[in-house]
Design a protein around this motif. Structure first.
Motif, PDB file in Angstrom:
ATOM      1  N   TYR A  29       0.796  -1.220   0.000  1.00  0.00           N
ATOM      2  CA  TYR A  29       0.000   0.000   0.000  1.00  0.00           C
ATOM      3  C   TYR A  29       0.835   1.280   0.000  1.00  0.00           C
ATOM      4  N   HIS A  30       2.123   1.189   0.064  1.00  0.00           N
ATOM      5  CA  HIS A  30       2.953   2.378   0.274  1.00  0.00           C
ATOM      6  C   HIS A  30       2.858   3.375  -0.878  1.00  0.00           C
ATOM      7  N   ALA A  31       2.790   2.888  -2.112  1.00  0.00           N
ATOM      8  CA  ALA A  31       2.683   3.806  -3.245  1.00  0.00           C
ATOM      9  C   ALA A  31       1.338   4.528  -3.225  1.00  0.00           C
ATOM     10  N   ALA A  32       0.276   3.828  -2.841  1.00  0.00           N
ATOM     11  CA  ALA A  32      -1.041   4.464  -2.729  1.00  0.00           C
ATOM     12  C   ALA A  32      -1.029   5.521  -1.623  1.00  0.00           C
ATOM     13  N   ARG A  33      -0.399   5.192  -0.519  1.00  0.00           N
ATOM     14  CA  ARG A  33      -0.295   6.156   0.585  1.00  0.00           C
ATOM     15  C   ARG A  33       0.443   7.405   0.127  1.00  0.00           C
ATOM     16  N   ASP A  34       1.561   7.208  -0.571  1.00  0.00           N
ATOM     17  CA  ASP A  34       2.338   8.358  -1.047  1.00  0.00           C
ATOM     18  C   ASP A  34       1.558   9.161  -2.086  1.00  0.00           C
ATOM     19  N   LEU A  35       0.819   8.472  -2.930  1.00  0.00           N
ATOM     20  CA  LEU A  35       0.043   9.153  -3.971  1.00  0.00           C
ATOM     21  C   LEU A  35      -1.020  10.051  -3.345  1.00  0.00           C
ATOM     22  N   LEU A  36      -1.759   9.533  -2.379  1.00  0.00           N
ATOM     23  CA  LEU A  36      -2.815  10.331  -1.759  1.00  0.00           C
ATOM     24  C   LEU A  36      -2.223  11.483  -0.947  1.00  0.00           C
ATOM     25  N   ARG A  37      -1.086  11.255  -0.334  1.00  0.00           N
ATOM     26  CA  ARG A  37      -0.415  12.337   0.385  1.00  0.00           C
ATOM     27  C   ARG A  37       0.004  13.431  -0.585  1.00  0.00           C
ATOM     28  N   MET A  38       0.507  13.033  -1.744  1.00  0.00           N
ATOM     29  CA  MET A  38       0.921  13.996  -2.761  1.00  0.00           C
ATOM     30  C   MET A  38      -0.296  14.727  -3.345  1.00  0.00           C
ATOM     31  N   THR A  39      -1.420  14.026  -3.482  1.00  0.00           N
ATOM     32  CA  THR A  39      -2.629  14.637  -4.040  1.00  0.00           C
ATOM     33  C   THR A  39      -3.175  15.713  -3.122  1.00  0.00           C
ATOM     34  N   GLY A  40      -3.070  15.499  -1.811  1.00  0.00           N
ATOM     35  CA  GLY A  40      -3.455  16.511  -0.839  1.00  0.00           C
ATOM     36  C   GLY A  40      -4.911  16.921  -0.958  1.00  0.00           C
ATOM     37  N   PRO A  41      -5.211  18.215  -0.711  1.00  0.00           N
ATOM     38  CA  PRO A  41      -6.597  18.684  -0.720  1.00  0.00           C
ATOM     39  C   PRO A  41      -7.116  19.053  -2.108  1.00  0.00           C
ATOM     40  N   ASN A  42      -6.534  18.494  -3.137  1.00  0.00           N
ATOM     41  CA  ASN A  42      -7.125  18.617  -4.475  1.00  0.00           C
ATOM     42  C   ASN A  42      -8.285  17.625  -4.502  1.00  0.00           C
ATOM     43  N   TRP A  43      -9.457  18.074  -4.060  1.00  0.00           N
ATOM     44  CA  TRP A  43     -10.553  17.151  -3.772  1.00  0.00           C
ATOM     45  C   TRP A  43     -11.051  16.419  -5.008  1.00  0.00           C
ATOM     46  N   GLY A  44     -11.040  17.079  -6.148  1.00  0.00           N
ATOM     47  CA  GLY A  44     -11.477  16.405  -7.361  1.00  0.00           C
ATOM     48  C   GLY A  44     -10.551  15.265  -7.738  1.00  0.00           C
ATOM     49  N   LEU A  45      -9.258  15.535  -7.692  1.00  0.00           N
ATOM     50  CA  LEU A  45      -8.283  14.501  -8.033  1.00  0.00           C
ATOM     51  C   LEU A  45      -8.251  13.424  -6.953  1.00  0.00           C
ATOM     52  N   ARG A  46      -8.409  13.812  -5.712  1.00  0.00           N
ATOM     53  CA  ARG A  46      -8.440  12.833  -4.619  1.00  0.00           C
ATOM     54  C   ARG A  46      -9.634  11.880  -4.789  1.00  0.00           C
ATOM     55  N   THR A  47     -10.769  12.422  -5.162  1.00  0.00           N
ATOM     56  CA  THR A  47     -11.954  11.591  -5.359  1.00  0.00           C
ATOM     57  C   THR A  47     -11.731  10.615  -6.501  1.00  0.00           C
ATOM     58  N   ARG A  48     -11.225  11.108  -7.610  1.00  0.00           N
ATOM     59  CA  ARG A  48     -11.013  10.241  -8.770  1.00  0.00           C
ATOM     60  C   ARG A  48      -9.974   9.162  -8.476  1.00  0.00           C
ATOM     61  N   ARG A  49      -8.850   9.569  -7.908  1.00  0.00           N
ATOM     62  CA  ARG A  49      -7.780   8.601  -7.665  1.00  0.00           C
ATOM     63  C   ARG A  49      -8.192   7.554  -6.635  1.00  0.00           C
ATOM     64  N   SER A  50      -8.875   7.964  -5.589  1.00  0.00           N
ATOM     65  CA  SER A  50      -9.277   6.993  -4.569  1.00  0.00           C
ATOM     66  C   SER A  50     -10.307   6.014  -5.137  1.00  0.00           C
ATOM     67  N   GLN A  51     -11.177   6.486  -6.002  1.00  0.00           N
ATOM     68  CA  GLN A  51     -12.148   5.592  -6.638  1.00  0.00           C
ATOM     69  C   GLN A  51     -11.446   4.530  -7.473  1.00  0.00           C
ATOM     70  N   LEU A  52     -10.445   4.940  -8.242  1.00  0.00           N
ATOM     71  CA  LEU A  52      -9.750   3.996  -9.111  1.00  0.00           C
ATOM     72  C   LEU A  52      -8.787   3.105  -8.319  1.00  0.00           C
ATOM     73  N   LEU A  53      -8.245   3.608  -7.232  1.00  0.00           N
ATOM     74  CA  LEU A  53      -7.422   2.764  -6.362  1.00  0.00           C
ATOM     75  C   LEU A  53      -8.263   1.623  -5.784  1.00  0.00           C
ATOM     76  N   ALA A  54      -9.460   1.961  -5.312  1.00  0.00           N
ATOM     77  CA  ALA A  54     -10.332   0.936  -4.729  1.00  0.00           C
ATOM     78  C   ALA A  54     -10.776  -0.067  -5.782  1.00  0.00           C
ATOM     79  N   GLY A  55     -11.037   0.408  -6.989  1.00  0.00           N
ATOM     80  CA  GLY A  55     -11.517  -0.474  -8.038  1.00  0.00           C
ATOM     81  C   GLY A  55     -10.446  -1.344  -8.663  1.00  0.00           C
ATOM     82  N   GLY A  56      -9.203  -0.906  -8.609  1.00  0.00           N
ATOM     83  CA  GLY A  56      -8.149  -1.648  -9.297  1.00  0.00           C
ATOM     84  C   GLY A  56      -7.217  -2.427  -8.391  1.00  0.00           C
ATOM     85  N   ALA A  57      -7.494  -2.400  -7.081  1.00  0.00           N
ATOM     86  CA  ALA A  57      -6.543  -2.982  -6.138  1.00  0.00           C
ATOM     87  C   ALA A  57      -6.482  -4.504  -6.177  1.00  0.00           C
TER      88      ALA A  57
END
Length: 357
Positions: free
Chosen positions: A39-67
């Motif tokens: 999970y470390h790359a996902a953790r780093d990705l979301l930390r890097m995404t920060g409060p960009n809520w649109g990108l955070r929503t999209r990336r977290s959706q695809l992380l959950a779907g592709g894991a």
């Protein structure tokens, strides 16, 4: 391999990549890491995404779907119990599991327990990071289940209006939508991230699954009667049209199944989405745009004969494509044995066309 035609008429070969991730290389690396149980790359990705809520929503959706195996998120949460990102991803996983249980015709008790676990995980994630819209987006997903949606709202008892009625101008939404639904959940999403793309699509899906395709179309068209809070919401009617098409022609509706896309309504929604959303996107931001949106827009424009506009969208997509809407439309129309053959043919034909002089 297929041939891609550049704007100067030259050609180069690219292999077709069917993936909702598109050109977001950081997201792709994180998904691959998750599939290996890390999970470390996902953790780093979301930390890097920060409060960009649109990108955070999209990336977290695809992380959950592709894991792949969702247990990797539970491992992350166990090791970092106070991590807002870990809690958010676990809520993503549990809400998806509850919806799968319902769609898989599991018993009411099984679905209820799954929904309760998902709702609790959403609340925990929201408590850890109140400014994040994603837990409320997940609650909108849970609202599709056959249980009182008000149970998902901790503020339900203190709201002044009837819970499922849209109050005038509440949460940035204008009054005028008569369909009842989980409006307070969407308002909470809006307060944290006005115009959150997934939030509005979850609301459209709610009307589609619990009411009718007509209700979903009403919602989508109502949202674009005036300038929506986010330009990508101009795509809502295009998605609603695909659902309407699938229902009307998916089983035995051979008559009109091709002319459906040549109607003035379908063409108008596609062209408006192109001009009021797509053309405003800087090309260097294409990797972070929803590939599903681009894929749906390309199909709608091609189907309506707007090939010059479609060509620009296809170039933005590069070698990537999502299965929908091409797969379902191909199945209904019976064009090809494999939807990818249809897409490649449509793409090559569109990119070969020269602008009129």
């Amino acid at each position: 391999m297929f041939t891609h035609f550049n704007t100067d008429g030259t050609a180069d070969d690219m292999r077709l990549i069917v993936s909702p991730i598109g050109a977001d290389a950081d997201l792709r690396h994180a998904v691959q890491d998750l599939q290996l149980g890390r999970y470390h790359a996902a953790r780093d990705l979301l930390r890097m995404t920060g409060p960009n809520w649109g990108l955070r929503t999209r990336r977290s959706q695809l992380l959950a779907g592709g894991a792949g195996e969702p247990g990797v998120f539970k491992l992350w949460l166990d090791e970092e119990p106070d991590s807002p990102d870990a809690a958010m991803m676990w809520a993503r996983v549990l809400t998806r599991a509850a919806l799968r249980a319902y769609r898989g015709s599991k018993s009411e008790d099984v679905v209820r327990r799954a929904a309760q676990w998902g709702a609790q995980a959403c609340q925990r994630a929201s408590d850890l990071l109140p400014a994040c819209p994603v837990p409320w987006v997940d609650k909108l997903l849970l609202a599709q289940l056959p249980f009182p949606s008000a149970l998902l709202d901790p503020y339900a008892r203190t709201r002044q209006e009837p819970w499922d009625v849209l109050p005038p101008a509440a949460g940035g939404l204008d009054h005028g939508m008569h369909h009842r639904g989980p409006w307070p959940l969407l308002m909470e999403v809006n307060r944290r991230h006005p115009g959150n793309r997934e939030g509005y699509h979850r609301m459209r899906e709610y009307f589609q699954t619990t009411c009718s395709s007509g209700a979903a179309m009403d919602f989508a068209c109502w949202m674009v009667l005036s300038e929506p809070p986010s330009p990508d919401l101009w795509m809502l009617p295009v998605y609603a049209l695909v659902d309407k098409y699938r229902i009307e022609h998916g089983e035995n509706g051979a008559a009109g199944r091709e002319s459906f896309w040549q109607t003035a309504s379908a063409g108008s929604h596609a062209v408006k989405a192109y001009h009021r959303w797509f053309v405003k996107i800087p090309p260097d931001e294409y990797p972070w745009v929803s590939l599903s949106d681009l894929s749906h827009l390309a199909h709608a424009l091609i189907a309506n004969g707007e090939t010059q506009m479609a060509a620009q969208v296809l170039r933005a997509m590069g070698p990537y494509v999502t299965a929908q809407p091409w797969q379902d439309v191909n199945t209904v129309q019976g064009r090809y044995a494999n939807w990818q053959d249809w897409f490649l043919t449509a793409r090559a034909s569109t990119l070969r066309r020269r602008p009129a002089t």
